[in-house]
Design an enzyme around this catalytic site. Sequence first.
Site, PDB file in Angstrom:
ATOM      1  N   PRO A   2       0.844  -1.200   0.000  1.00  0.00           N
ATOM      2  CA  PRO A   2       0.000   0.000   0.000  1.00  0.00           C
ATOM      3  C   PRO A   2       0.879   1.249   0.000  1.00  0.00           C
ATOM      4  CG  PRO A   2      -0.616  -1.505   1.776  1.00  0.00           C
ATOM      5  CD  PRO A   2       0.651  -2.014   1.193  1.00  0.00           C
ATOM      6  N   GLU A   3       0.467   2.248  -0.775  1.00  0.00           N
ATOM      7  CA  GLU A   3       1.237   3.484  -0.830  1.00  0.00           C
ATOM      8  C   GLU A   3       0.722   4.432   0.244  1.00  0.00           C
ATOM      9  OE1 GLU A   3       3.093   4.562  -4.032  1.00  0.00           O
ATOM     10  OE2 GLU A   3       2.670   2.790  -5.212  1.00  0.00           O
ATOM     11  N   LYS A  55       3.838   4.536   6.632  1.00  0.00           N
ATOM     12  CA  LYS A  55       2.921   3.426   6.387  1.00  0.00           C
ATOM     13  C   LYS A  55       2.413   2.804   7.679  1.00  0.00           C
ATOM     14  CE  LYS A  55       4.671   2.981   1.828  1.00  0.00           C
ATOM     15  NZ  LYS A  55       5.412   2.252   0.830  1.00  0.00           N
ATOM     16  N   ASN A 176       5.842   1.542  -4.782  1.00  0.00           N
ATOM     17  CA  ASN A 176       6.434   1.234  -6.074  1.00  0.00           C
ATOM     18  C   ASN A 176       5.686   1.846  -7.263  1.00  0.00           C
ATOM     19  OD1 ASN A 176       8.741  -0.021  -7.063  1.00  0.00           O
ATOM     20  ND2 ASN A 176       7.507  -1.698  -7.896  1.00  0.00           N
ATOM     21  N   ARG A 269      11.776  -5.468  -7.088  1.00  0.00           N
ATOM     22  CA  ARG A 269      10.585  -4.735  -7.514  1.00  0.00           C
ATOM     23  C   ARG A 269      10.831  -4.165  -8.904  1.00  0.00           C
ATOM     24  NH1 ARG A 269       8.710  -1.828  -2.017  1.00  0.00           N
ATOM     25  NH2 ARG A 269      10.927  -1.684  -1.690  1.00  0.00           N
TER      26      ARG A 269
END
Length: 282
Positions: A2-3, A55, A176, A269
Amino acid sequence: MPEGDTIFRAAEALHRALAGRTVTRFESAYPAVTRVAEDHPLVGRTVESVVARGKHLLIAFSGDLVLRTHMRMNGSWHLYRAGVRWQRPAREMRVLVGAGDVVAVGFNVPVAELLSTRDLARHTELRALGPDLLADAGSDQTPFDPGEVLRRMRTRGGDTIADVLLNQRVVSGIGNVFKSEILFLAGIDPFTPVARLTDGDLERIVGIARQQLASNVMTRTQTLSRSIGRRTTRSLDPSAKLWVYSRGGRPCRRCGALIHARKTGLDARLTYWCPRCQPPPA
Ligand SMILES: [Zn+2]
């Protein structure tokens, strides 16, 4: 993962639903959390605030108790009216806070702990976090300090700008998807070492990052789960929401060159970029 905008929206929605209300139900699948909750019961306390720090999501209760959760890759918070059927199986529930007719459920949240504000102030993971891109947009009004982000970026001069944007100790909130999108919008090759970028470049990147995260917070609908509907292009076509992310081998929306993709870093990633719009530094 999650961003920052996802966690931020989750915190805002939980804050609106829970702040000022009395806890009527608390459950956790984690024995360590349950043990603290047995010694310091949550039921009867008031929810004071729900905020995002990078986060991490922090739910503060009256009487000096804070529930810290981190969603990592697969965690999410959902809000339900009491008695309504959940969208995820009950076995995925890790922590639950009920207040009257509202139930907040953390599903597959891999990190949860109950802390005092003093523990929180000493918390090494939280203390190490770089400035939060969405800090002053939320219910906790910490001013955002771009100068501090630049200072932290300069300490990582040998790292690529792509890695530095993901480094939560430098600046928190970018995952990402946004990493690739922000660098496309800035016209910067993701593999450029930070030392080769000017202060002007870095300031511009940070500015775009703030703008993108903030506008995604404003425009997205009230789902608390992950990554649906994120957009950076301003296109009204729902299939054209992102510039480069997940578009490897397809034509750039701006110049038509083929988008490149490369796995990087320890967790491999993918980074996406347009080699023509984002040329390597001369
Ligand atoms: Zn291009």
